[in-house]
Write a protein that holds these residues in place. Structure first.
Motif, PDB file in Angstrom:
ATOM      1  N   UNK A   1       4.745  11.171  -1.990  1.00 44.95           N
ATOM      2  CA  UNK A   1       4.180  10.117  -2.830  1.00 44.95           C
ATOM      3  C   UNK A   1       3.873  10.686  -4.208  1.00 44.95           C
ATOM      4  N   UNK A   2       3.391   9.831  -5.090  1.00 45.20           N
ATOM      5  CA  UNK A   2       3.114  10.256  -6.466  1.00 45.20           C
ATOM      6  C   UNK A   2       1.634  10.502  -6.695  1.00 45.20           C
ATOM      7  N   UNK A   3       0.886  10.756  -5.627  1.00 45.32           N
ATOM      8  CA  UNK A   3      -0.527  11.058  -5.775  1.00 45.32           C
ATOM      9  C   UNK A   3      -0.742  12.373  -6.494  1.00 45.32           C
ATOM     10  N   UNK A   4      -1.940  12.539  -7.058  1.00 47.23           N
ATOM     11  CA  UNK A   4      -2.275  13.761  -7.794  1.00 47.23           C
ATOM     12  C   UNK A   4      -3.603  14.301  -7.282  1.00 47.23           C
ATOM     13  N   UNK A   5      -3.795  15.610  -7.482  1.00 43.17           N
ATOM     14  CA  UNK A   5      -5.045  16.234  -7.075  1.00 43.17           C
ATOM     15  C   UNK A   5      -5.253  16.168  -5.577  1.00 43.17           C
ATOM     16  N   UNK A   6      -6.487  15.873  -5.179  1.00 39.63           N
ATOM     17  CA  UNK A   6      -6.788  15.827  -3.741  1.00 39.63           C
ATOM     18  C   UNK A   6      -6.108  14.646  -3.073  1.00 39.63           C
TER      19      UNK A   6
ATOM     20  N   UNK B   1       0.736  10.616   4.179  1.00 38.48           N
ATOM     21  CA  UNK B   1       0.115  10.919   5.478  1.00 38.48           C
ATOM     22  C   UNK B   1      -0.226   9.637   6.238  1.00 38.48           C
ATOM     23  N   UNK B   2      -0.725   8.628   5.530  1.00 38.00           N
ATOM     24  CA  UNK B   2      -1.042   7.358   6.187  1.00 38.00           C
ATOM     25  C   UNK B   2       0.212   6.706   6.752  1.00 38.00           C
ATOM     26  N   UNK B   3       1.307   6.737   5.969  1.00 31.74           N
ATOM     27  CA  UNK B   3       2.561   6.153   6.451  1.00 31.74           C
ATOM     28  C   UNK B   3       3.070   6.918   7.665  1.00 31.74           C
ATOM     29  N   UNK B   4       2.969   8.251   7.640  1.00 30.80           N
ATOM     30  CA  UNK B   4       3.404   9.049   8.787  1.00 30.80           C
ATOM     31  C   UNK B   4       2.591   8.688  10.032  1.00 30.80           C
ATOM     32  N   UNK B   5       1.288   8.469   9.852  1.00 26.64           N
ATOM     33  CA  UNK B   5       0.452   8.082  10.979  1.00 26.64           C
ATOM     34  C   UNK B   5       0.874   6.725  11.535  1.00 26.64           C
TER      35      UNK B   5
ATOM     36  N   UNK C   1       0.814  -1.215   0.000  1.00 26.42           N
ATOM     37  CA  UNK C   1       0.000   0.000   0.000  1.00 26.42           C
ATOM     38  C   UNK C   1       0.850   1.269   0.000  1.00 26.42           C
ATOM     39  N   UNK C   2       2.146   1.140   0.332  1.00 24.26           N
ATOM     40  CA  UNK C   2       3.045   2.299   0.338  1.00 24.26           C
ATOM     41  C   UNK C   2       4.042   2.255  -0.816  1.00 24.26           C
ATOM     42  N   UNK C   3       3.684   1.571  -1.877  1.00 26.01           N
ATOM     43  CA  UNK C   3       4.598   1.425  -3.018  1.00 26.01           C
ATOM     44  C   UNK C   3       4.900   2.758  -3.690  1.00 26.01           C
ATOM     45  N   UNK C   4       4.021   3.749  -3.545  1.00 26.67           N
ATOM     46  CA  UNK C   4       4.227   5.041  -4.214  1.00 26.67           C
ATOM     47  C   UNK C   4       4.971   6.050  -3.337  1.00 26.67           C
ATOM     48  N   UNK C   5       5.350   5.651  -2.123  1.00 26.97           N
ATOM     49  CA  UNK C   5       5.957   6.593  -1.175  1.00 26.97           C
ATOM     50  C   UNK C   5       7.473   6.493  -1.228  1.00 26.97           C
ATOM     51  N   UNK C   6       8.125   7.663  -1.208  1.00 27.68           N
ATOM     52  CA  UNK C   6       9.583   7.741  -1.082  1.00 27.68           C
ATOM     53  C   UNK C   6       9.916   8.415   0.244  1.00 27.68           C
ATOM     54  N   UNK C   7      11.032   8.025   0.838  1.00 28.05           N
ATOM     55  CA  UNK C   7      11.373   8.491   2.176  1.00 28.05           C
ATOM     56  C   UNK C   7      12.812   8.996   2.239  1.00 28.05           C
ATOM     57  N   UNK C   8      12.990  10.082   2.970  1.00 26.23           N
ATOM     58  CA  UNK C   8      14.328  10.572   3.338  1.00 26.23           C
ATOM     59  C   UNK C   8      14.389  10.618   4.857  1.00 26.23           C
ATOM     60  N   UNK C   9      15.458  10.102   5.426  1.00 27.14           N
ATOM     61  CA  UNK C   9      15.608  10.099   6.881  1.00 27.14           C
ATOM     62  C   UNK C   9      17.053  10.417   7.233  1.00 27.14           C
ATOM     63  N   UNK C  10      17.249  11.354   8.131  1.00 31.54           N
ATOM     64  CA  UNK C  10      18.599  11.740   8.535  1.00 31.54           C
ATOM     65  C   UNK C  10      18.535  12.590   9.796  1.00 31.54           C
TER      66      UNK C  10
END
Length: 481
Positions: free
Chosen positions: A324-329, A336-340, A289-298
Motif C-alpha cells: 500500500x501507499x501508507x507512510x511511517x507507522x 495487512x487488513x486486506x491479508x487478514x 477502504x483498500x483503494x491504496x492497495x496493489x496486489x500481485x498474484x501468481x
C-alpha cells in the motif's frame, strides 16, 4: 515496404491469434533521436557513421538527404514506403548548419531479461493502465506462456543471453504479424533478419500453446532471476532502496524486500487461479477502504530444504503480494487488513475454492509487526534442530569408529548397592585368612576358641584345607600353602 539487405534472404511472417502480450520498448529506428549519440536525427549536412563491426537492423520511415554515410559490414535497412536516402545537393537546410559526424548508438546492451525494457499491453496492443494489479520482477519479463510483441514499423536488437538453453514463448509478433507456431518461427529464424535482431547464447522458441493448468503456471524465469535483478538494480544504482519497515518481506520472484503482506496458499486440483483472482479483485480489492492497495498474484515454486540448508525439492503455491501507499507507522497496515480478510475468506470458503491452507506474513511500519516475531521464532527453532542434528551426527560418528576398532572407550564398572551390602554382610570365613603380612599391615584374624583349650592355627585348620597368601615380592608361582 522495401528492404535493403547487406545479407541476402527472405523474411517469412505468418499471422496467428494471441491473448496476452508483453511489448518490447526500445527500437533501432533511424528517426528515433535517442538512437544517435548526439541525441538528434542526422540532417542533410551531417556525416552518418555506423560502426564497421557493429551488427544493426535499422528501420527507416522517411526519406533523408545526407552528405555521407558509412555503413556496417553486417546489417540491414528496413525501408517504409517512400523512405530512402539521397545525396545532399548543398542547398541550405534550416537548422542544419553543423555538418557534424553523427554516430549511431550502440544497441548491444539491450537485454531480454531487463524488466525496464518491457511493458504490459492489451491484446490490441494498447498499453495496460497501471492499475491495482502488478507483477513481481521475474514476471515483468515475458514468461513461458506469454505473447511477445515488437511494435509494427520498428527495428530492434536484443541480447538473449540466458541461463536456460531455450526460452519458451507462446508467440512472437514482428512487423505487425504474429508467429504462433513452431514451424512459422523456424522459418523466420532461417531468414536474414533474425540474427541481426537477436544475439546471445539463448534461443527463443515459439510453442503456440498457453498454460494448460487452470491453477496457473509458474513464469519460468527463476533460472535468470539474477540477470533480472542485476538489470533492474543497475538502473537504480545497484542496490535495493532502504525499506521503511522492520523485517521486510521477500516475495518469491521479486528482487527487493517489500513492506506490506504476503499470503501463500496451498491448493487442490479444483483451484482456478483466474476465477480466484477475479474474486479477490471484485470482492475485496475494489472496496473503498483498500483503494491504496496493489496486489500481485501468481503461481510460484518454493524451494524446500532440509533444516533450511540442504536443497530437497520445490512445491507449487499461490503467492499473493499486497503493498500500500501508507507512510511511517501506517505503512503496510492497510495491506495487512486486506491479508487478514483474505485469510478469513479462506477459512470460510477455502474448501469450495480449492484452497487447502494459507499462511500470512506481515511487515509494517509499526514496531509491533508480527513478521519480526515470526523471524525470531524461526531462528530459534532452526538453531535447536541444528544442535540436535549435530549431536546425533557426533554420537553416530563415535559409535562408527568404536565398532571399526578405531576408537577405544574406557570401561567403567559401576558397583551396585546390593553388591556392597552382600560384601558387608558376608565376610570371608576365618579359615580363609592367612597370617599377618607386615608389608600390608593387615591385622591377624584370631581363630575362635574351642572347649578343648587353645590350639595353634595349624591345629585348628583341617588337614585337607590349604591356607595360602600372595606375597607381592614374589612371583605368583611361589605361593605357599
Amino acid at each position: 515496404m522495401k528492404r535493403l539487405f547487406f545479407l541476402l534472404g527472405v523474411l517469412q511472417l505468418l499471422g496467428a491469434a494471441a491473448a496476452v502480450y508483453k511489448q518490447w520498448i526500445p527500437n533501432t529506428n533511424f528517426e528515433t533521436a535517442s538512437n544517435w549519440e548526439k541525441g538528434r536525427v542526422p540532417c542533410a549536412s551531417d556525416v552518418v557513421h555506423f560502426e564497421k563491426n557493429k551488427v544493426v537492423s535499422v528501420f527507416v520511415g522517411s526519406p533523408h538527404a545526407l552528405t555521407d554515410m558509412y555503413l556496417p559490414l553486417n546489417g540491414e535497412f528496413v525501408l517504409a514506403s517512400g523512405a530512402g536516402f539521397a545525396a545532399f545537393d548543398g542547398s541550405w537546410d534550416p537548422g542544419c548548419d553543423s555538418g557534424a559526424t553523427v554516430r549511431f548508438a550502440d544497441a548491444e546492451h539491450h537485454a531480454w531479461f531487463n524488466p525496464t525494457l518491457w511493458q504490459a499491453v492489451s491484446p490490441d496492443g494498447e498499453l495496460e493502465p497501471s492499475g491495482r494489479i502488478f507483477s513481481v520482477d521475474e514476471e515483468r519479463v515475458p514468461c513461458r506462456y506469454d505473447d511477445v510483441i515488437f511494435q509494427p514499423e520498428t527495428s530492434f536488437r536484443v541480447n538473449v543471453d540466458s541461463s536456460q538453453r531455450v526460452i519458451h514463448l507462446r508467440s512472437i509478433s514482428l512487423m505487425g504479424q504474429e508467429l504462433s507456431s513452431p514451424e512459422a518461427w523456424a522459418g523466420y529464424l532461417r531468414g536474414p533478419s533474425a540474427p541481426l535482431q537477436f544475439h546471445g547464447n539463448g534461443t527463443l522458441q515459439v510453442t503456440g500453446t498457453g498454460c494448460p493448468d487452470k491453477s496457473g503456471c509458474a513464469c519460468g524465469n527463476a533460472p535468470d532471476g539474477h540477470r533480472i535483478c542485476a538489470a533492474l538494480l543497475g538502473a537504480s544504482g545497484r542496490q535495493c532502496p532502504a525499506p521503511a519497515c522492520q523485517s521486510p518481506l521477500q516475495p518469491l520472484g521479486h528482487c527487493c524486500g517489500v513492506c506490506g503482506a504476503t499470503v501463500n496458499l496451498d491448493f487442490t486440483p479444483d483451484f482456478d487461479l483466474q476465477k480466484y483472482r477475479d474474486r479477490l479483485v471484485q470482492g475485496l480489492l475494489s472496496q473503498p477502504k483498500y483503494a491504496s492497495v496493489r496486489m500481485a498474484i501468481s503461481k510460484v515454486h518454493k524451494a524446500q530444504t532440509f533444516l533450511g540448508v540442504i536443497p530437497r525439492s520445490s512445491t507449487p503455491l499461490i503467492q499473493i503480494v499486497l503493498i500500500d501507499d501508507g507512510a511511517g507507522v501506517q505503512m503496510g497496515s492497510t495491506a495487512e487488513q486486506l491479508a487478514a480478510d483474505i485469510m478469513e475468506d479462506v477459512a470460510q470458503h477455502g474448501e469450495t475454492l480449492g484452497i487447502s491452507s494459507g499462511k500470512m506474513e506481515v511487515a509494517t511500519g509499526s514496531a509491533f509487526s508480527r513478521q519480526a516475531g515470526s523471524h525470531a521464532l524461526n531462528r530459534i527453532i532452526a538453531g535447536t534442530v541444528s544442535g540436535l542434528l549435530f549431536s546425533l551426527l557426533l554420537l553416530g560418528g563415535i559409535l562408527f569408529l568404536y565398532r571399526k576398532g578405531k576408537l577405544r572407550l574406557p570401561t567403567l564398572r559401576l558397583t551396585q548397592p546390593w553388591d556392597r551390602a552382600d560384601e558387608m554382610a558376608s565376610p570371608d570365613p576365618a579359615s580363609d585368612k592367612g597370617f599377618d603380612n607386615p608389608m600390608f599391615g593387615v591385622p591377624l584374624q584370631e581363630p575362635p576358641s574351642t572347649d578343648c583349650g587353645e590350639e595353634t592355627p595349624q591345629e585348628m585348620a583341617p588337614k585337607d584345607h590349604q591356607v595360602f597368601y600372595l606375597n607381592p615380592l614374589y612371583d605368583a608361582s611361589e605361593t605357599e600353602t
